[in-house]
Design a protein around this motif. Structure first.
Motif, short mmCIF file in Angstrom:
data_model
loop_
_atom_site.label_atom_id
_atom_site.label_comp_id
_atom_site.label_asym_id
_atom_site.label_seq_id
_atom_site.Cartn_x
_atom_site.Cartn_y
_atom_site.Cartn_z
N LEU A 132 0.86 -1.26 0.02
CA LEU A 132 -0.14 0.19 -0.06
C LEU A 132 0.96 1.24 -0.08
O LEU A 132 1.96 1.21 0.63
CB LEU A 132 -0.87 0.07 1.29
CG LEU A 132 -2.10 -0.80 1.27
CD1 LEU A 132 -2.79 -0.83 2.61
CD2 LEU A 132 -2.91 -0.86 0.03
N ILE A 133 0.26 2.39 -0.61
CA ILE A 133 0.87 3.72 -0.49
C ILE A 133 -0.13 4.53 -0.22
O ILE A 133 -1.25 4.67 -0.54
CB ILE A 133 1.57 4.20 -2.05
CG1 ILE A 133 2.57 3.33 -2.08
CG2 ILE A 133 1.70 5.67 -1.56
CD1 ILE A 133 3.24 3.85 -3.77
N ILE A 134 -0.20 5.03 1.20
CA ILE A 134 -0.95 5.89 1.90
C ILE A 134 -0.52 7.36 1.75
O ILE A 134 0.59 7.84 2.20
CB ILE A 134 -1.34 5.65 3.48
CG1 ILE A 134 -1.13 4.20 3.48
CG2 ILE A 134 -2.41 6.25 3.77
CD1 ILE A 134 -2.39 3.53 2.64
N VAL A 135 -1.16 8.46 0.91
CA VAL A 135 -0.84 9.75 0.92
C VAL A 135 -1.72 10.67 1.60
O VAL A 135 -2.87 10.75 1.39
CB VAL A 135 -0.66 10.32 -0.42
CG1 VAL A 135 -0.18 11.57 -0.71
CG2 VAL A 135 0.08 9.19 -1.51
N ASP A 136 -1.17 11.10 2.72
CA ASP A 136 -1.83 12.06 3.56
C ASP A 136 -1.52 13.78 3.16
O ASP A 136 -0.43 14.02 3.43
CB ASP A 136 -1.64 11.86 5.13
CG ASP A 136 -2.52 12.61 6.05
OD1 ASP A 136 -3.07 13.69 5.66
OD2 ASP A 136 -2.62 12.32 7.09
N ASP A 137 -2.51 14.29 2.58
CA ASP A 137 -2.09 15.82 2.12
C ASP A 137 -3.13 16.63 3.13
O ASP A 137 -3.28 17.73 2.71
CB ASP A 137 -2.58 15.88 0.76
CG ASP A 137 -1.75 16.97 0.02
OD1 ASP A 137 -0.51 17.29 0.63
OD2 ASP A 137 -2.27 17.74 -0.75
N GLY A 138 -3.38 16.44 4.26
CA GLY A 138 -4.25 17.20 5.03
C GLY A 138 -5.86 17.19 4.96
O GLY A 138 -6.54 16.71 5.64
N ASP A 139 -6.17 17.61 3.53
CA ASP A 139 -7.74 17.52 3.43
C ASP A 139 -7.96 16.37 2.80
O ASP A 139 -9.29 16.28 2.52
CB ASP A 139 -7.84 19.05 2.63
CG ASP A 139 -7.03 18.74 1.18
OD1 ASP A 139 -6.14 18.21 1.06
OD2 ASP A 139 -7.42 19.67 0.32
N VAL A 140 -7.15 15.65 2.43
CA VAL A 140 -7.65 14.38 1.69
C VAL A 140 -6.49 13.11 1.84
O VAL A 140 -5.25 13.52 1.88
CB VAL A 140 -7.85 14.53 0.23
CG1 VAL A 140 -6.46 14.83 -0.55
CG2 VAL A 140 -8.49 13.29 -0.45
N VAL A 141 -7.19 11.99 1.94
CA VAL A 141 -6.12 10.75 2.05
C VAL A 141 -6.36 9.84 0.82
O VAL A 141 -7.48 9.55 0.61
CB VAL A 141 -6.22 10.02 3.26
CG1 VAL A 141 -5.42 8.79 3.40
CG2 VAL A 141 -6.22 10.93 4.34
N LEU A 142 -5.12 9.60 0.18
CA LEU A 142 -5.21 8.68 -0.85
C LEU A 142 -4.73 7.40 -0.44
O LEU A 142 -3.37 7.34 0.11
CB LEU A 142 -4.14 9.10 -2.21
CG LEU A 142 -3.83 8.23 -3.25
CD1 LEU A 142 -5.01 7.80 -4.02
CD2 LEU A 142 -2.78 8.47 -4.27
N VAL A 143 -5.51 6.27 -0.78
CA VAL A 143 -4.89 4.82 -0.58
C VAL A 143 -5.09 4.17 -1.81
O VAL A 143 -5.80 3.94 -2.46
CB VAL A 143 -5.67 4.28 0.45
CG1 VAL A 143 -5.27 2.56 0.71
CG2 VAL A 143 -6.20 5.11 1.83
N THR A 144 -3.76 3.77 -2.06
CA THR A 144 -3.44 3.05 -3.71
C THR A 144 -2.30 1.99 -3.43
O THR A 144 -2.00 1.60 -2.34
CB THR A 144 -3.19 4.03 -4.49
OG1 THR A 144 -3.09 3.26 -6.02
CG2 THR A 144 -1.87 4.49 -4.34
#
Length: 351
Positions: A315-327
């Motif tokens: 998994l790659i979890i990208v937390d950009d503050g206002d949204v989180v991407l899980v891919t």
């Protein structure tokens, strides 16, 4: 700065970097970000340009949404040449804006065009390759840079050479889109293919003449819009076509393009698979557990939330503050569909 070339450098500051969402967005794309360093990719691009030309011969082309950030980065290096598109119309229109902006007195001059979002650590080797390209382009035609591949990459386009490397610049047979893995393996095996950097050098008059021959509709539409001070309505009808299709491919078909094979470390940083490797070991990235990567974006210097994962991997979890991407790793191609999905939803503010 080393010895200056008699050339101009045009840095194309466009694109959103969809496959790096949410780290890269419409108003703050990837070239304004840092990957493993303290400065942005754009800042690094300007510093590279200053190795070969003075600040007065650097021109940046960008969009209205990104113009303030681009102008700020340029001013830090004494670069005042910033051209703003009313809206994004592709790399051909962006380059034409730069060509129109550069004085007609510069007609015989060589122009180096390069994207703002490349990561190049060996700046000395880069400058040497650019000097070779500029010298070759002074005689006419178009000269591009190609990277000798060290792996079968599927995330880059390829340049097929028409001859063995018997001179600094080799004739180009054709350009190829990003291949599948098996095709990329064959490309690397033959030794006749290079990664396409989209960095090119050409004389001002040569580029104008070729674009008027291959893309007269784009040239006419751009000129019409500029006559009316880049009126947004007129600019909006300029055909949006990539330089590869409007200029490079037809020029290669007429044997007008040559390529300088280069060996410096070059990265396009186009996907999260690439980005994770670049920022590994920095505060922006944490390894939560084996096979799980957490990335903090613009709103935090590191990942602030706490996550618990059970029974998952890669998994790659990208937390950009206002949204989180899980891919997951290896799914970057699916990211291209994201802007359309966001635009059609209530989440258009996240583009």
């Amino acid at each position: 700065m080393t010895e200056s070339l008699g050339a101009y450098v045009v840095i194309l500051c466009g694109g959103v970097g969809t496959r790096l969402w949410p780290f890269s967005r419409r108003e703050f794309p990837k070239y304004l970000r840092s990957f493993g360093g303290t400065k942005s990719l754009l800042d690094a691009a300007i510093r590279r340009a200053l190795l070969i030309v003075p600040a007065s011969r650097i021109l940046l082309v960008t969009t209205v949404e990104q113009s303030a950030s681009v102008s700020e980065a340029a001013s830090e290096h004494g670069v005042g040449g910033v051209v703003v598109e009313p809206s994004p119309r592709g790399t051909t229109a962006a380059l034409l804006l730069a060509l129109f902006r550069i004085s007609e007195d510069a007609t015989p001059e060589v122009i180096v065009s390069m994207p703002a979002d490349h990561l190049i650590e060996d700046e000395i080797s880069w400058a040497a390759a650019i000097r070779t390209a500029v010298a070759e382009a002074a005689d006419g035609g178009i000269v591009t840079l190609g990277i000798v591949p060290h792996r079968p990459a599927t995330e880059f386009g390829y340049i097929e050479m028409a001859a063995d490397r018997w001179s600094p610049a080799v004739p180009v047979r054709r350009f190829h889109e990003k291949p599948d893995h098996n095709t990329a393996v064959e490309y690397v095996k033959t030794g006749a293919y290079l990664w396409n950097t989209a960095i090119m050098a050409f004389r001002h008059d040569v580029a104008r003449e070729l674009l008027e021959r291959y893309a007269p509709d784009i040239v006419c539409a751009c000129r019409s819009a500029l006559v009316h001070d880049a009126d947004e309505k007129r600019w909006g009808v300029v055909p949006s076509v990539a330089l590869e299709h409007a200029l490079m491919e037809p020029a290669a078909a007429e044997s007008i393009i040559r390529v300088v094979p280069a060996h410096f470390d070059w990265r396009d940083v186009g996907t999260w698979d690439e980005a994770v490797d670049l920022i590994r070991g920095t505060q922006a990235l944490k390894i939560a557990s084996e096979g799980i990567v957490l990335v903090g974006g613009s709103h935090s210097e590191y990942v602030q939330r706490r996550y618990v994962f059970i029974g998952v991997h890669d998994l790659i979890i990208v937390d950009d503050g206002d949204v989180v991407l899980v891919t997951t790793r290896g799914t970057s191609s699916l990211m291209r569909d994201l802007p359309g999905a966001l635009a059609e939803s209530d989440w258009s503010d996240l583009q």
